[in-house]
Design a protein around this motif. Structure first.
Motif, short mmCIF file in Angstrom:
data_model
loop_
_atom_site.label_atom_id
_atom_site.label_comp_id
_atom_site.label_asym_id
_atom_site.label_seq_id
_atom_site.Cartn_x
_atom_site.Cartn_y
_atom_site.Cartn_z
N LEU A 70 30.39 -5.99 4.59
CA LEU A 70 31.55 -6.87 4.43
C LEU A 70 31.21 -8.04 3.50
O LEU A 70 30.06 -8.47 3.43
CB LEU A 70 32.00 -7.42 5.79
CG LEU A 70 32.34 -6.39 6.87
CD1 LEU A 70 32.82 -7.09 8.14
CD2 LEU A 70 33.41 -5.41 6.39
N ASN A 71 32.21 -8.55 2.81
CA ASN A 71 32.05 -9.69 1.91
C ASN A 71 31.90 -10.97 2.73
O ASN A 71 32.83 -11.35 3.46
CB ASN A 71 33.26 -9.79 0.98
CG ASN A 71 33.14 -10.92 -0.02
OD1 ASN A 71 33.02 -12.07 0.35
ND2 ASN A 71 33.18 -10.58 -1.29
N PRO A 72 30.75 -11.67 2.64
CA PRO A 72 30.53 -12.87 3.47
C PRO A 72 31.55 -13.97 3.23
O PRO A 72 31.96 -14.66 4.18
CB PRO A 72 29.12 -13.33 3.04
CG PRO A 72 28.47 -12.12 2.49
CD PRO A 72 29.56 -11.33 1.83
N ASP A 73 31.97 -14.15 1.97
CA ASP A 73 32.97 -15.19 1.69
C ASP A 73 34.30 -14.87 2.38
O ASP A 73 34.97 -15.77 2.90
CB ASP A 73 33.20 -15.32 0.18
CG ASP A 73 32.01 -15.95 -0.53
OD1 ASP A 73 31.29 -16.74 0.12
OD2 ASP A 73 31.81 -15.67 -1.73
N GLN A 74 34.67 -13.60 2.37
CA GLN A 74 35.92 -13.21 3.02
C GLN A 74 35.81 -13.38 4.54
O GLN A 74 36.77 -13.84 5.18
CB GLN A 74 36.26 -11.75 2.69
CG GLN A 74 36.65 -11.53 1.25
CD GLN A 74 37.16 -10.12 1.00
OE1 GLN A 74 37.45 -9.37 1.93
NE2 GLN A 74 37.29 -9.75 -0.26
N VAL A 75 34.67 -13.03 5.10
CA VAL A 75 34.47 -13.19 6.54
C VAL A 75 34.55 -14.66 6.92
O VAL A 75 35.23 -15.03 7.88
CB VAL A 75 33.11 -12.60 6.98
CG1 VAL A 75 32.84 -12.92 8.44
CG2 VAL A 75 33.08 -11.09 6.75
N ARG A 76 33.87 -15.52 6.15
CA ARG A 76 33.91 -16.96 6.42
C ARG A 76 35.34 -17.50 6.35
O ARG A 76 35.78 -18.23 7.23
CB ARG A 76 33.02 -17.70 5.42
CG ARG A 76 33.06 -19.23 5.54
CD ARG A 76 32.09 -19.88 4.55
NE ARG A 76 30.74 -19.55 4.90
CZ ARG A 76 30.01 -20.19 5.81
NH1 ARG A 76 30.54 -21.22 6.46
NH2 ARG A 76 28.79 -19.83 6.06
N SER A 77 36.04 -17.12 5.30
CA SER A 77 37.40 -17.61 5.11
C SER A 77 38.32 -17.16 6.24
O SER A 77 39.11 -17.94 6.77
CB SER A 77 37.95 -17.12 3.76
OG SER A 77 39.26 -17.58 3.56
N SER A 78 38.20 -15.88 6.63
CA SER A 78 39.05 -15.33 7.68
C SER A 78 38.82 -16.04 9.02
O SER A 78 39.77 -16.44 9.70
CB SER A 78 38.79 -13.83 7.83
OG SER A 78 39.59 -13.28 8.85
N ILE A 79 37.54 -16.21 9.39
CA ILE A 79 37.24 -16.85 10.68
C ILE A 79 37.63 -18.32 10.66
O ILE A 79 38.25 -18.83 11.60
CB ILE A 79 35.74 -16.70 11.01
CG1 ILE A 79 35.38 -15.23 11.19
CG2 ILE A 79 35.40 -17.48 12.28
CD1 ILE A 79 33.90 -14.98 11.40
N ALA A 80 37.28 -19.02 9.56
CA ALA A 80 37.59 -20.45 9.47
C ALA A 80 39.09 -20.68 9.55
O ALA A 80 39.55 -21.62 10.22
CB ALA A 80 37.04 -21.01 8.17
N THR A 81 39.88 -19.84 8.89
CA THR A 81 41.34 -19.99 8.92
C THR A 81 41.86 -19.84 10.35
O THR A 81 42.70 -20.64 10.81
CB THR A 81 42.00 -18.92 8.02
OG1 THR A 81 41.57 -19.11 6.67
CG2 THR A 81 43.52 -19.02 8.10
N ARG A 82 41.35 -18.85 11.08
CA ARG A 82 41.81 -18.63 12.45
C ARG A 82 41.38 -19.75 13.40
O ARG A 82 42.09 -20.06 14.37
CB ARG A 82 41.29 -17.29 12.96
CG ARG A 82 42.05 -16.10 12.40
CD ARG A 82 41.27 -14.81 12.63
NE ARG A 82 42.06 -13.64 12.34
CZ ARG A 82 42.38 -13.24 11.12
NH1 ARG A 82 41.98 -13.95 10.06
NH2 ARG A 82 43.10 -12.15 10.93
#
Length: 363
Positions: A70-82
């Motif tokens: 998985l793309n780490p930036d996408q994972v960070r963004s997804s979790i942080a947004t939630r």
């Protein structure tokens, strides 16, 4: 003796020799308590940051165990947004990332809610939103209806590592598992996490995704043990490091009798290492916080903030002028001015020369 533990007449009446791991269990419980005590001293902001870092590890590493990168930036963004955290996001997050994040956050943030078949079906549907696993179409959001074998080796040289229970048993097997998992009992909550993980992967109720869902169930139970809905250590990250022994012991246990003492000891040792490793991540969170306190006034623009954030979180390769320009969508001249400004202010240090010139954070 039957081939697999789920074929034993007394399945799933697991047995164990508590005297073989009682000292280890006590040590892990003590470490868990000390970690929670340290976390409480961080304050709300740093606790949120530590929770974010651990969830990122959990999501990425649990997927990598199954060969999914998985793309780490996408994972960070997804979790942080939630979580409602202020993080530099990405424009588009892949559905696959969103699905894994949805499952993990539901498991850990809602650990006080009962685990039901419908909830598990929702997790499974989140993992396989296209109805496919790679090139293959699979049954999504329901118990599998086909036989399930874990096989390795090429055509004609296949090795069967495990054969899951027959599909017509799954409804009854999962009802029994869920009743046990949701029951209020006197079983140590950490011990219950070890048993739940083994029990679920042995049933193997889905066409795919059983490992990731088993680890989400484990995190859910460990959240109950911690009595918090945040994660401050990553069991999945530690399992990833010990992937070979993880699969070997699962296979050995599933081919044995109903005495699962060896599996429990392995699980507790793995958890112990995971808790120790959390100190490194928490240390980095504190270091990152102190960095911004020291240097926030030195940041002249959003481009600098963006790149420094990446350097503090994760950064692949060396930071060069061309890479800065690419990541900030700016010209080479602008990138060089930004970098020179930070070097002059003592935020970055120049290393190398000529084509090997790159920049690192000043320690």
């Amino acid at each position: 003796m039957s081939s697999y533990i789920h074929q034993q007449r007394k399945w799933p009446a697991f047995q164990w020799k508590e005297e073989d791991f009682i000292t280890l269990l006590s040590e892990v419980s003590n470490l868990q308590g000390r970690l929670m005590g340290r976390v409480e001293l961080l304050g709300f902001k740093l606790k949120d940051e530590a929770n974010l870092e651990m969830l990122i590890q959990d999501v990425i590493q649990s997927s990598e165990i199954e060969g999914e990168i998985l793309n780490p930036d996408q994972v960070r963004s997804s979790i942080a947004t939630r979580l409602g955290l202020d993080q530099s996001g990405v424009d588009l997050v892949d559905q696959q990332v969103e699905g894994v994040v949805d499952m993990m956050l539901d498991a850990t943030q809602n650990s006080d809610k009962i685990l039901t078949a419908e909830r598990l079906f929702g997790w499974h549907a989140a993992l396989f939103q296209t109805g496919r696993s790679g090139r293959y179409k699979i049954e999504v959001g329901q118990w599998r209806t086909e036989p399930m074998q874990v096989v390795s080796g090429g055509l004609g040289r296949e090795i069967i590592h495990f054969e899951a229970p027959h599909a017509d048993r799954l409804s009854n097997d999962m009802d029994l598992f869920l009743q046990w998992f949701n029951a209020i009992d006197t079983l140590d909550p950490i011990l219950k996490a070890a048993i739940a993980h083994l029990w679920f992967v042995t049933i193997h109720p889905f066409s795919d995704g059983n490992g990731r869902i088993a680890r989400a169930i484990t995190d859910m139970q460990l959240s109950k043990a911690d009595e918090v809905n945040q994660r401050f250590y990553s069991m999945s990250a530690q399992i990833k490091q010990e992937k070979k022994s993880y699969y070997q012991l699962l296979e050995l246990t599933q081919r044995g009798d109903l005495d699962i003492t060896a599996w429990i000891i392995w699980f507790l040792e793995c958890l112990k290492k995971a808790i120790h490793s959390s100190n490194v991540v928490i240390g980095k969170v504190i270091q990152k916080h102190q960095f911004w306190i020291t240097h926030r006034a030195h940041i002249s623009n959003e481009r600098q903030h963006h790149i420094l954030t990446k350097l503090l979180d994760h950064f692949e390769g060396n930071l060069t002028t061309s890479k800065w320009a690419k990541l900030t969508k700016s010209s080479s001249d602008t990138a060089l001015r930004d970098i020179t400004d930070l070097v002059d202010k003592g935020v970055l240090v120049k290393l190398g020369s000529g084509r090997n010139t790159h920049y690192v954070l000043k320690e």
